[in-house]
Design a protein around this motif. Structure first.
Motif, PDB file in Angstrom:
ATOM      1  N   MET A 245       0.833  -1.203   0.000  1.00  0.00           N
ATOM      2  CA  MET A 245       0.000   0.000   0.000  1.00  0.00           C
ATOM      3  C   MET A 245       0.873   1.261   0.000  1.00  0.00           C
ATOM      4  N   ARG A 246       1.911   1.269   0.835  1.00  0.00           N
ATOM      5  CA  ARG A 246       2.812   2.424   0.876  1.00  0.00           C
ATOM      6  C   ARG A 246       3.541   2.600  -0.451  1.00  0.00           C
ATOM      7  N   ALA A 247       3.991   1.515  -1.050  1.00  0.00           N
ATOM      8  CA  ALA A 247       4.711   1.600  -2.325  1.00  0.00           C
ATOM      9  C   ALA A 247       3.810   2.155  -3.426  1.00  0.00           C
ATOM     10  N   LYS A 248       2.557   1.704  -3.480  1.00  0.00           N
ATOM     11  CA  LYS A 248       1.623   2.209  -4.489  1.00  0.00           C
ATOM     12  C   LYS A 248       1.373   3.705  -4.285  1.00  0.00           C
ATOM     13  N   ALA A 249       1.193   4.104  -3.045  1.00  0.00           N
ATOM     14  CA  ALA A 249       0.955   5.526  -2.760  1.00  0.00           C
ATOM     15  C   ALA A 249       2.180   6.354  -3.134  1.00  0.00           C
ATOM     16  N   GLU A 250       3.345   5.837  -2.841  1.00  0.00           N
ATOM     17  CA  GLU A 250       4.581   6.582  -3.110  1.00  0.00           C
ATOM     18  C   GLU A 250       4.776   6.835  -4.599  1.00  0.00           C
ATOM     19  N   GLU A 251       4.237   5.961  -5.446  1.00  0.00           N
ATOM     20  CA  GLU A 251       4.329   6.184  -6.896  1.00  0.00           C
ATOM     21  C   GLU A 251       3.730   7.537  -7.266  1.00  0.00           C
ATOM     22  N   GLN A 252       2.573   7.859  -6.691  1.00  0.00           N
ATOM     23  CA  GLN A 252       1.950   9.149  -6.990  1.00  0.00           C
ATOM     24  C   GLN A 252       2.623  10.278  -6.204  1.00  0.00           C
ATOM     25  N   PHE A 253       2.964  10.020  -4.958  1.00  0.00           N
ATOM     26  CA  PHE A 253       3.524  11.069  -4.113  1.00  0.00           C
ATOM     27  C   PHE A 253       4.871  11.565  -4.613  1.00  0.00           C
ATOM     28  N   SER A 254       5.674  10.703  -5.198  1.00  0.00           N
ATOM     29  CA  SER A 254       7.013  11.109  -5.631  1.00  0.00           C
ATOM     30  C   SER A 254       7.070  11.497  -7.101  1.00  0.00           C
ATOM     31  N   ALA A 255       5.931  11.471  -7.777  1.00  0.00           N
ATOM     32  CA  ALA A 255       5.890  11.849  -9.192  1.00  0.00           C
ATOM     33  C   ALA A 255       6.070  13.363  -9.326  1.00  0.00           C
TER      34      ALA A 255
ATOM     35  N   ARG B  97      -6.398   7.225  -8.266  1.00  0.00           N
ATOM     36  CA  ARG B  97      -5.830   6.006  -8.850  1.00  0.00           C
ATOM     37  C   ARG B  97      -6.843   4.861  -8.773  1.00  0.00           C
ATOM     38  N   GLU B  98      -6.650   3.868  -9.622  1.00  0.00           N
ATOM     39  CA  GLU B  98      -7.565   2.736  -9.661  1.00  0.00           C
ATOM     40  C   GLU B  98      -7.486   1.945  -8.357  1.00  0.00           C
ATOM     41  N   ARG B  99      -8.651   1.595  -7.821  1.00  0.00           N
ATOM     42  CA  ARG B  99      -8.758   0.843  -6.570  1.00  0.00           C
ATOM     43  C   ARG B  99      -9.922  -0.131  -6.682  1.00  0.00           C
ATOM     44  N   ASP B 100      -9.865  -1.180  -5.894  1.00  0.00           N
ATOM     45  CA  ASP B 100     -10.981  -2.114  -5.794  1.00  0.00           C
ATOM     46  C   ASP B 100     -11.874  -1.610  -4.651  1.00  0.00           C
ATOM     47  N   VAL B 101     -12.614  -0.559  -4.947  1.00  0.00           N
ATOM     48  CA  VAL B 101     -13.353   0.199  -3.933  1.00  0.00           C
ATOM     49  C   VAL B 101     -14.312  -0.665  -3.130  1.00  0.00           C
ATOM     50  N   LEU B 102     -15.038  -1.547  -3.799  1.00  0.00           N
ATOM     51  CA  LEU B 102     -16.058  -2.316  -3.091  1.00  0.00           C
ATOM     52  C   LEU B 102     -15.466  -3.366  -2.160  1.00  0.00           C
TER      53      LEU B 102
ATOM     54  N   GLN C  57     -16.600   7.832  -4.968  1.00  0.00           N
ATOM     55  CA  GLN C  57     -16.258   8.851  -5.955  1.00  0.00           C
ATOM     56  C   GLN C  57     -16.719  10.242  -5.504  1.00  0.00           C
ATOM     57  N   GLN C  58     -17.891  10.307  -4.891  1.00  0.00           N
ATOM     58  CA  GLN C  58     -18.384  11.589  -4.385  1.00  0.00           C
ATOM     59  C   GLN C  58     -17.496  12.101  -3.251  1.00  0.00           C
ATOM     60  N   ALA C  59     -17.085  11.209  -2.356  1.00  0.00           N
ATOM     61  CA  ALA C  59     -16.225  11.615  -1.239  1.00  0.00           C
ATOM     62  C   ALA C  59     -14.889  12.135  -1.749  1.00  0.00           C
ATOM     63  N   VAL C  60     -14.295  11.414  -2.690  1.00  0.00           N
ATOM     64  CA  VAL C  60     -13.018  11.843  -3.252  1.00  0.00           C
ATOM     65  C   VAL C  60     -13.195  13.169  -3.998  1.00  0.00           C
TER      66      VAL C  60
END
Length: 189
Positions: free
Chosen positions: A61-71, A85-90, A172-175
């Motif tokens: 989870m941290r590695a996936k987040a870091e992809e966007q954070f360090s871009a 980013r794409e997530r399995d929301v349900l 989606q509304q919350a985001v």
């Protein structure tokens, strides 16, 4: 994939689907295609295996987040990329769902990676927000720590609302709502 890897991956899947209490050693062994002897050869027991699985999930989870954070990009662009980013929301957040498991929360060792992950996420978001504020991208009055906590709370709450409604729309509304609030703090140039 080695037996220990199959056991960890099977445990990760089962924890996400069923939680700690609903994940039996037998279910783990069946999903991993491993016998009881193999499981206990690699791990001291269910808590040891669950800890390895929770750590792996938290690291991922941290590695996936870091992809966007360090871009490259502004603070708002990077946070937007993370939130959209794409997530399995349900299925919910694989780390966040563990907070609803009383046995995980009652066990300091199992809870450790969960606490560390959310502490890291709030801290990383706060750092990005502070950087954006310091670079003049965001309003100088913005409180990075409080805003980071609000972003994480909205994200986790969005998962819960989506699962309750059996629809990704509340997520989606919350985001979208938190992104609108963040955009309101964008400094005018």
């Amino acid at each position: 994939m080695s037996t220990s890897e199959r056991l960890i991956e099977s445990t990760r899947e089962l924890l996400w689907e069923r939680g700690y209490v609903g994940t039996s050693p037998k279910a783990i062994q069946q999903r991993a295609g491993a016998g009881q002897g193999s499981m206990y050869h690699h791990f001291a027991g269910k808590p040891d295996l669950a800890l390895a699985a929770i750590r792996r999930t938290a690291e991922e989870m941290r590695a996936k987040a870091e992809e966007q954070f360090s871009a490259p990009g502004t603070a708002l662009e990077r946070i937007t990329a993370y939130l959209l980013r794409e997530r399995d929301v349900l299925k919910g957040c694989p780390v966040g769902r563990l907070t609803q498991d009383p046995e995980v929360m009652a066990d300091g060792t199992l809870r450790g990676p969960v606490d560390e992950t959310f502490d890291w996420l709030r801290g990383r978001l706060a750092g990005i927000l502070a950087e954006g504020r310091d670079r003049g991208e965001l309003d100088a009055a913005l409180d990075p720590a409080a805003t980071a906590s609000a972003v994480v709370a909205v994200l986790q709450g969005g998962y819960i609302l989506a699962r309750a409604a059996h629809s990704v729309e509340p997520f989606q509304q919350a985001v979208g709502g938190v992104l609108g609030l963040l955009a309101g703090h964008a400094a005018t140039r």
